[in-house]
Scaffold this motif. Structure first.
Motif: not given
Length: 124
Positions: A27-33, A105-110
């Protein structure tokens, strides 16, 4: 990453790579608004294998209802990446029938073995 996946993941300044033998979830987050109809959210992946790989990621847009006004939205995408190649997963609000995403925004990647996330960005 999940505790089981965490031992497979190599974290470094320019990428986060699955060096294990099984798919790892990260899981990763976008570091900007961000917000607005012209914002694109991108996850760029690189396949370090000699065979093709499919990468699946989900944009999780927003926060849980207990701390926000609505439940988050879930927007899955996938990309097939050839051996030694790169691929882009790109989220644009109109592609999902939206005017805009929220500013969280956050991402979950396989990530298949040998595949890395090289860049996450929010562009206008």
């Amino acid at each position: 990453a999940l505790p089981v996946s965490d031992t497979q993941i190599r974290k470094r300044p320019l990428a986060l790579r699955n060096e294990g033998t099984a798919t790892a979830f990260v899981s990763c987050s976008v570091p900007v608004n961000f917000a607005g109809p012209n914002f694109l959210l991108d996850v760029i992946v690189v396949n370090r294998n000699a065979t093709s790989a499919t990468v699946r990621c989900t944009l999780v847009d927003g926060v849980v209802a207990e701390i926000g006004n609505t439940d988050p939205g879930y927007y899955p995408l996938s990309v097939d990446v050839g051996p030694g190649g790169s691929g882009v997963l790109e989220w644009w609000p109109p592609d999902f029938g939206l005017e805009t995403f929220t500013d969280i925004a956050n991402f979950r990647c396989a990530l298949p073995p040998g595949v890395e996330i090289a860049l996450i960005s929010a562009d206008e």
